[in-house]
Design a protein around this motif. Structure first.
Motif: not given
Length: 186
Positions: A75, A87, A150, A153-155, A157-158
């Protein structure tokens, strides 16, 4: 997080022991230096500089090396022409993600979260001892730790969202081709 983050698989070795070592060593070094420095060092500036330097090295290693190799995620954050934060996420293809070592993944996720918990605990301890100046050190280290949490975790989920979209598209394509072949006259 998926179920593979819950417990380390028994009997499986680390696929990348050197990467795992460096993933853990800077976290441990920053925490250990911060905790033990009060016994050996009198200077707040030295404690601040060394602890933040170790935490910054940890941030860099996690973001640029261990995240890519241990969990196949990457990320970063860019500022676009309008001045907005954007992001960006990358992950390995689903076949490669499925082949990642579960023990490496387990170590990556657990140490990522436990480090932040340790810094939060140290912040509470500093508040109790009325050492507000040391909260500055903890704040910087916690910010770096949370930024990686963050981001990854976002990566993650993506990557899951991309997998679901791929599966839906593949299923729709197969259903469509099955329907077409059923109505096609030979």
């Amino acid at each position: 997080m998926t179920d593979d983050h819950v417990g380390a698989p028994a009997g499986e070795n680390y696929a990348h022991p050197n990467i795992c070592f460096f993933h853990v060593v800077f976290k441990a070094a920053a925490l250990a230096f911060y905790i033990l420095s009060a016994l050996f060092v009198d200077s707040f500036v030295i404690i601040f500089v060394v602890t933040v330097l170790l935490a910054a090295l940890d941030f860099w290693v996690v973001k640029n090396v261990s995240g890519r190799i241990l969990v196949g995620l990457r990320w970063w954050n860019e500022i676009n022409d309008a001045g907005e934060s954007v992001w960006k996420f990358e992950s390995l293809d689903q076949e490669s993600l499925a082949r990642l070592n579960k023990k490496d993944s387990w170590l990556f996720w657990w140490t990522l979260y436990l480090t932040a918990v340790a810094w939060i605990f140290l912040a509470i301890f500093s508040l109790i001892r009325f050492q507000a100046d040391y909260l500055l050190i903890i704040g910087v280290c916690l910010t770096l730790s949370i930024a990686n949490i963050v981001g990854f975790t976002r990566c993650h989920k993506d990557a899951k969202k991309q997998l679901q979209a791929f599966a839906t598209q593949t299923l729709a394509s197969r259903v469509s081709s099955t329907i077409q072949s059923a109505f096609t006259v030979f």
